[in-house]
Motif scaffolding. Structure first.
Motif, short mmCIF file in Angstrom:
data_model
loop_
_atom_site.label_atom_id
_atom_site.label_comp_id
_atom_site.label_asym_id
_atom_site.label_seq_id
_atom_site.Cartn_x
_atom_site.Cartn_y
_atom_site.Cartn_z
N SER A 98 0.90 -1.15 0.01
CA SER A 98 0.05 0.08 0.02
C SER A 98 0.91 1.19 -0.25
O SER A 98 1.48 1.52 0.91
N VAL A 99 0.91 1.90 -1.23
CA VAL A 99 1.68 3.15 -1.17
C VAL A 99 0.90 4.38 -1.22
O VAL A 99 -0.15 4.41 -1.72
N LYS A 100 1.33 5.32 -0.20
CA LYS A 100 0.53 6.67 0.12
C LYS A 100 1.47 7.73 -0.61
O LYS A 100 2.43 7.71 -0.40
N GLU A 101 0.53 8.45 -1.29
CA GLU A 101 1.23 9.65 -1.98
C GLU A 101 0.51 10.87 -1.55
O GLU A 101 -0.86 11.03 -1.81
N LYS A 102 0.85 11.77 -1.32
CA LYS A 102 0.30 13.09 -1.23
C LYS A 102 -0.01 13.78 -2.31
O LYS A 102 0.47 13.68 -3.33
N ILE A 103 -1.59 14.38 -2.40
CA ILE A 103 -1.86 14.98 -3.40
C ILE A 103 -1.56 16.62 -3.46
O ILE A 103 -1.46 17.14 -2.71
N VAL A 104 -0.90 16.81 -4.81
CA VAL A 104 -0.54 18.23 -5.08
C VAL A 104 -1.83 18.96 -5.48
O VAL A 104 -2.58 18.89 -6.49
N PRO A 105 -2.06 19.87 -4.64
CA PRO A 105 -3.55 20.39 -4.56
C PRO A 105 -3.34 21.54 -5.81
O PRO A 105 -2.26 22.10 -6.25
N LYS A 106 -4.30 22.24 -5.97
CA LYS A 106 -4.39 23.48 -6.84
C LYS A 106 -3.81 24.65 -6.31
O LYS A 106 -3.36 24.81 -5.06
N SER A 107 -3.23 25.52 -7.29
CA SER A 107 -2.44 26.49 -6.92
C SER A 107 -2.71 27.32 -5.77
O SER A 107 -3.95 27.88 -5.92
N GLY A 108 -1.85 27.44 -4.75
CA GLY A 108 -2.25 28.27 -3.58
C GLY A 108 -3.21 27.69 -2.74
O GLY A 108 -3.23 28.35 -1.52
N SER A 109 -3.70 26.56 -2.79
CA SER A 109 -4.58 25.74 -2.05
C SER A 109 -4.10 25.14 -0.82
O SER A 109 -4.46 24.81 0.20
N SER A 110 -2.79 25.05 -0.94
CA SER A 110 -1.87 24.32 0.12
C SER A 110 -1.37 24.99 1.26
O SER A 110 -0.69 24.77 2.15
N TRP A 111 -1.46 26.32 0.90
CA TRP A 111 -0.96 27.39 1.89
C TRP A 111 -2.04 27.92 2.58
O TRP A 111 -3.10 28.46 2.23
N TRP A 112 -1.64 28.41 3.79
CA TRP A 112 -2.63 29.37 4.73
C TRP A 112 -2.88 30.55 3.92
O TRP A 112 -2.02 31.53 3.59
N SER A 113 -3.98 30.94 3.57
CA SER A 113 -4.10 32.14 2.81
C SER A 113 -4.74 33.18 3.90
O SER A 113 -4.99 32.85 5.08
N GLY A 114 -5.08 34.11 3.37
CA GLY A 114 -5.77 35.16 4.28
C GLY A 114 -6.83 34.90 5.25
O GLY A 114 -7.03 35.34 6.36
N ASP A 115 -7.65 33.93 4.60
CA ASP A 115 -8.89 33.43 5.58
C ASP A 115 -8.77 32.26 6.20
O ASP A 115 -9.31 31.77 6.73
N GLY A 116 -7.51 31.85 6.32
CA GLY A 116 -6.91 30.72 7.31
C GLY A 116 -7.42 29.31 6.77
O GLY A 116 -7.77 28.63 7.60
N LYS A 117 -7.21 29.16 5.57
CA LYS A 117 -7.77 27.92 5.09
C LYS A 117 -6.87 27.08 4.52
O LYS A 117 -6.09 27.68 3.75
N LYS A 118 -7.01 25.66 4.30
CA LYS A 118 -5.80 24.91 3.45
C LYS A 118 -6.37 23.66 3.38
O LYS A 118 -7.18 23.00 3.92
N GLU A 119 -6.19 23.23 2.18
CA GLU A 119 -6.68 21.90 1.36
C GLU A 119 -5.64 21.01 1.27
O GLU A 119 -4.52 21.39 0.87
N ASP A 120 -6.02 19.78 1.67
CA ASP A 120 -4.78 18.78 1.84
C ASP A 120 -5.47 17.43 1.33
O ASP A 120 -6.73 17.11 1.53
N GLY A 121 -4.67 16.43 1.19
CA GLY A 121 -5.10 15.23 0.79
C GLY A 121 -4.01 14.12 0.22
O GLY A 121 -2.93 14.38 0.32
#
Length: 510
Positions: free
Chosen positions: A405-428
């Motif tokens: 079982s091989v686990k790979e981090k998803i490369v999210p859409k541009s800018g979504s993996s960093w804390w933005s001004g609204d304090g949200k982050k997408e990961d997976g």
């Protein structure tokens, strides 16, 4: 003439040394029971009852522990233990080795004497030629001396080689002798007792020159789930005497001092506040459960493990030499049906585990190491804890390299993996589970998503495909997958982390 014979006898004693006395020749009393504990052993000796009973035990038994065990109706009017010293007293098993050492010492002495005599002969051959030798006589003398010197040099080289070899052998024999010779063996304890009534006098003695441990050998049939297992006791003792008959192996030493339990009051007070990074412990539940065993009695020879409120013990029959050599005793064999699972936890390892679960343990389990096999091939080693009948056990028999079982981090859409001004982050992440075996298998896949440890942090699940069989409150996800030979299945998990009203802070997640 008498004086000559006396001097000859003294010389013989001086040359051969004082002979050793073994326990077999001295009449050590037999023993009727042997109990092994962690780091100690208890031996019960028995002698014929009489008005006055005398016998001797080696110094490997602690004199302070010697005590009489009178039978019903028997009276011990006195029991004395006197410390003594018996030089030359050796264990019976070391007699042959000691004899070999003496023989080797004699060989070395003989070779050393020959070596000295040859060196002395060299001195004579190096002396000036006799003055009366003339002409042909001198030539013959020189040739004879040369030939003799050559022979002596050859003999001297041969003796040096034999002597070096003999000394090396003697060194090894002495090292073995020292390692097998019990400490304080010649510091004997002499027992004198006055006994009234009874046929036998029983005397208890304890020694710290003994130890044992339990260990298992288990084999799992991957087709049927049957586990065949054997329970062994590995024991050793260095008392200098052989212990045999019925041997009892205990897991707990009897308490030498017991006090009443005293519960102190609990005091509430201020303490120094310590701030540490928050660490999520949610995924600890996904680790392999503590390794245990899943045995059950068979009809042939199940282990007889007796359990009391304070101890667990088993019994075997056999003999254990007193020279610290480890001996294995089979305590029993057993078999039971278990529920097999293949568990994949990619966060811990790409290779899946093969596990076995028993819901209700039908026998008592002694603590100790276990050697595990799958279909006859050694797969793992583990340690088992002490458990009583009725407990549930989960045993990991090792890993399956062909199930990954091989686990790979998803490369999210541009800018979504960093804390933005609204304090949200997408990961997976994605997980690919592959069956490299030549048969269909069922795999339990476990992974996790974060859980919040702070009110200001929220976790929102956006996508889990396919849907897990279970989604626990601590964030542990479980899928039950069926894979054909060579098949691969993919899992996708996407979630969003939000930091409320604290845009300058960053999420600390482990």
């Amino acid at each position: 003439m008498r004086l000559l014979l006396l001097l000859t006898a003294i010389l013989c004693v001086f040359l051969t040394g004082q002979p050793g006395v073994s326990f077999a020749a001295d009449g050590l009393p037999p023993h009727s029971r042997v109990d092994f504990y962690p780091g100690r052993a208890r031996v019960v000796f028995e002698v014929e009852a009489a008005e006055t009973v005398k016998f001797t035990l080696p110094g490997t038994f602690e004199s302070s522990t010697l005590r009489a065990l009178p039978a019903r109706g028997q009276k011990i009017t006195s029991f004395e233990v006197a410390a003594g010293d018996i030089p030359g007293w050796i264990p019976g098993r070391l007699e042959d080795l000691r004899k070999s050492i003496k023989e080797k010492e004699e060989v070395i002495a003989h070779l050393t004497a020959r070596q000295a005599s040859i060196k002395q002969a060299f001195g004579h051959l190096s002396a000036p030629l006799p003055k009366e030798l003339k002409g042909a006589d001198m030539a013959e003398y020189v040739e004879t001396a040369r030939s003799l010197r050559e022979k002596l040099e050859t003999d001297l080289i041969s003796i040096a080689v034999d002597l070096a070899e003999a000394k090396n052998d003697l060194q090894g024999m002495n090292k073995t002798y020292s390692s097998l010779m019990p400490k304080n063996f010649s510091n004997a304890a002499s027992i004198t007792a006055a006994v009234e009534g009874g046929e036998k006098l029983l005397v208890e003695a304890w020694t710290s020159a003994a130890d044992w441990d339990a260990f298992y050998k288990m084999n799992l049939d991957s087709e049927s789930g049957a586990i065949t297992a054997s329970l062994y006791a590995g024991a050793r003792q260095m008392t200098g005497i052989d212990l045999g008959g019925e041997l009892y192996f205990h897991t707990t030493m009897p308490s030498t001092k017991v006090t009443l339990p005293n519960l102190r009051p609990s005091i509430a007070d201020f303490e120094v506040k310590y701030s540490a990074p928050t660490r999520s412990r949610a995924f600890d539940d996904a680790r392999m459960p503590e390794l245990g065993a899943a045995p059950a009695p068979s009809e042939s020879a199940p282990p007889q493990v007796d359990r009391t409120m304070t101890d667990m013990s088993a019994k075997a029959s056999g003999s254990l030499s007193g020279d610290n050599r480890k001996t294995e005793f089979l305590l029993g064999e057993f078999e039971m049906k278990s529920e097999l699972s293949i568990v994949a936890v990619p966060h811990l390892s790409e290779e899946a585990w093969i596990t076995s679960v028993v819901k209700n343990l039908p026998i008592n389990l002694l603590p100790g190491p276990a050697e595990l096999s799958v279909d006859g091939a050694l797969s793992a080693k583990t340690s088992l804890r002490e458990l009583g009948e009725g407990n549930e056990l989960t045993l990991a028999f090792g890993k399956i390299p062909l199930v990954k079982s091989v686990k790979e981090k998803i490369v999210p859409k541009s800018g979504s993996s960093w804390w933005s001004g609204d304090g949200k982050k997408e990961d997976g992440y994605t997980i690919e589970v592959t069956n490299g075996l030549d048969k269909e298998i069922s795999v339990v896949l476990k992974d996790r998503i974060p859980v919040s440890a702070q009110e200001k942090i929220t976790i929102e699940t956006e996508k889990i495909e396919p849907k897990p069989a279970t989604h626990e409150k601590n964030g542990i996800l479980s899928w039950e997958l069926t894979l054909a030979p060579g098949e691969m299945k993919k899992i996708e998990v996407i979630y969003k982390e939000s930091l409320i009203k604290s845009p300058k802070k960053r999420l600390n997640r482990i």
